[in-house]
Design a protein around this motif. Structure first.
Motif, short mmCIF file in Angstrom:
data_model
loop_
_atom_site.label_atom_id
_atom_site.label_comp_id
_atom_site.label_asym_id
_atom_site.label_seq_id
_atom_site.Cartn_x
_atom_site.Cartn_y
_atom_site.Cartn_z
N ALA A 133 0.83 -1.21 0.00
CA ALA A 133 0.00 0.00 0.00
C ALA A 133 0.87 1.26 0.00
O ALA A 133 0.58 2.23 -0.72
N ALA A 134 1.94 1.25 0.79
CA ALA A 134 2.83 2.42 0.84
C ALA A 134 3.51 2.65 -0.50
O ALA A 134 3.61 3.78 -0.98
N CYS A 179 1.03 4.16 -2.94
CA CYS A 179 0.84 5.59 -2.69
C CYS A 179 2.04 6.40 -3.18
O CYS A 179 1.88 7.47 -3.78
N ALA A 216 1.85 6.68 -6.91
CA ALA A 216 0.85 7.67 -7.31
C ALA A 216 1.36 9.08 -7.08
O ALA A 216 1.14 9.99 -7.90
N LEU A 217 2.03 9.32 -5.95
CA LEU A 217 2.62 10.63 -5.69
C LEU A 217 3.64 11.00 -6.75
O LEU A 217 3.69 12.14 -7.23
N LEU A 271 -3.25 11.40 -1.26
CA LEU A 271 -2.25 10.35 -1.07
C LEU A 271 -1.40 10.61 0.17
O LEU A 271 -1.02 9.68 0.88
N ILE A 294 -3.41 9.50 3.06
CA ILE A 294 -3.40 8.03 3.15
C ILE A 294 -2.08 7.53 3.72
O ILE A 294 -2.04 6.63 4.57
N MET A 295 -0.96 8.13 3.24
CA MET A 295 0.35 7.73 3.75
C MET A 295 0.46 8.01 5.25
O MET A 295 0.99 7.20 6.01
#
Length: 476
Positions: free
Chosen positions: A11-12, A15, A18-19, A172, A175-176
């Protein structure tokens, strides 16, 4: 735990990817949100004035002569658009507001397809060239003016969508942050707390409290650690119990040996005093006294020998010097004196009919102690007229020595502890009240010596029928 960490890392990484994609997109576009909003308004304005612009391109010649003014004014009012039509020289052909000058400088007024914001009036202005459809040449210019409110309400999509590339990194980042907080919580509750609890268990063990069980309710890596730790605790508890039992047995051993030595010493002393005082009338009586004293000194000698070997075993210093030699002469020299002694007690003993003559690596003195201890152990559990048999046979790779008796045998509850030091079994309940004749060290020393010869020792016993001990020596 590994699965949870793998999911968290996935998941990290997603993210972060995506960043990185958002950052690359923003770098490539390089356009702030206000510019994109202006472009969206300009596009909306072009769509809004498209009908008026087409009408001008088709009817500009008639408009020059004053025709179509009413229809053009109606289109202007319907679309809430003010229209200023200019000829190529800047002269005014039509003005829906009626406030225009007589002429304009096209170079100063006209910036094609660009939305100009008039802060004072709160309106947007945009200019387009008027192209003749038949000749495909420019025949004039049109300047359109729209209120900010009417233009904004006509946008095809909300303006905030233009800020999506900026909103995505923010989402994001949130979320992080959530993932990091979740990781901290997991580390604290799933790792740190159990480890601190395990530390408390360790301190309990250091303080000698082995009864507190380390338990963990989840089947993961921490649960496996707890299981191994509790196995270690149970093993330490067992070893501590054994140590306490051995300390108690050692004290009992000293007490028993002291008692066992005191009795024959007292007997020997009494018989010596009797001889000195002339109690014995003839030499036969003296020799009878001497036999009693010899029997007691033999007993004391065996006790002191067992005690010495026990001390050497504790220090790991029972010396076993292996030397290559043939088995027949070696065992004949051992068996004959032991068999002679056994017969003197009234027990029937059978010596081996034949001894295989093979090459072995052995210490004759230590092997004699093994056979002597096994025979003496058999004598303790036999009565006159019982039988002791000694057999020596060659197996596939070993020389097997067997000492079997028809005595009382070993009770089942004693069998697991036969080779343990200090252990003295009782053949039956009636014998429990009798003093033991031995130190409980003999069989433990036998096992040590046989294993030093790279052999094995075992036994089989049936209560009331007898016991059979067998040990092996490898053949070279």
């Amino acid at each position: 735990m590994n699965q949870w960490i793998a999911k968290w890392l996935a998941a990290a990484l997603l993210c972060l990817a995506a960043l990185a994609g958002s950052a690359i997109y923003l770098l490539q576009t390089g356009q702030p949100a206000s510019h994109r909003e202006q472009d969206a308004l300009a596009q909306t304005a072009r769509v809004k004035v498209n009908e008026l612009l087409l009408y001008l391109e088709r009817h500009l010649h008639e408009i020059r002569s004053g025709n179509h003014d009413e229809e053009l004014g109606m289109l202007s009012r319907t679309g809430e658009i003010d229209v200023l039509v200019l000829a190529l020289d800047g002269s005014i052909l039509f003005d829906s507001t009626g406030e225009a000058k007589t002429a304009y400088n096209p170079r100063l007024l006209l910036t094609y397809d660009r939305l100009a914001n008039d802060e004072d009036s709160g309106r947007y202005n945009i200019a387009y060239p008027i192209i003749d459809e038949r000749e495909d040449t420019q025949i004039g210019n049109a300047v359109f003016s729209m209120s900010r409110l009417s233009l904004s309400s006509s946008l095809p999509s909300p303006v905030w969508l233009a800020s999506t590339p900026y909103l995505l990194p923010a989402v994001l980042a949130i979320i992080m942050s959530g993932l990091l907080l979740l990781m901290v919580w997991k580390m604290r509750n799933r790792m740190m707390k159990p480890l601190l609890k395990l530390k408390d268990h360790s301190e309990q063990i250091l303080n000698g409290n082995y009864g507190e069980i380390a338990e963990y309710d989840k089947q993961d890596e921490i649960g496996e650690l707890y299981a191994v730790f509790d196995q270690m605790r149970a093993e330490i508890k067992h070893l501590d119990t054994r140590r306490v039992e051995q300390d108690r047995a050692r004290k009992e051993l000293i007490t028993n040996i002291s008692h066992d030595l005191k009795t024959p010493l007292t007997t020997v002393k009494a018989y010596i005093e009797a001889i000195r005082e002339g109690v014995c009338p003839d030499m036969d009586s003296v020799m009878a006294y001497v036999d009693v004293m010899k029997s007691n000194t033999d007993k004391m000698s065996r006790l002191t020998e067992d005690l010495l070997l026990h001390a050497l075993q504790d220090l790991g210093q029972i010396s076993v010097h292996l030397r290559e030699q043939y088995s027949r002469s070696l065992f004949e020299d051992m068996v004959k004196p032991i068999a002679h002694y056994a017969r003197s007690t009234g027990v029937i003993i059978h010596e081996p009919r034949s001894i295989p003559d093979v090459l072995i690596s052995a210490d004759s003195q230590r092997l004699e102690q093994v056979i002597g201890n096994l025979v003496m152990n058999a004598l303790k559990h036999t009565r006159p007229e019982d039988t002791i048999r000694i057999d020596i046979e060659r197996t596939a790779d070993d020389l097997a020595v067997t000492i079997a008796d028809t005595g009382t045998g070993i009770s089942p509850e004693d069998m697991p502890f036969v080779f343990e030091r200090y252990y003295q079994g009782r053949s039956n309940k009636a014998e429990a009240a009798l003093p033991t004749d031995g130190s409980g060290l003999g069989l433990s020393i036998c096992k040590y010596i046989v294993e030093a010869h790279h052999g094995m020792i075992s036994f089989r016993s049936v209560r009331g029928e007898g016991t059979r001990f067998t040990f092996t020596i490898p053949v070279l």
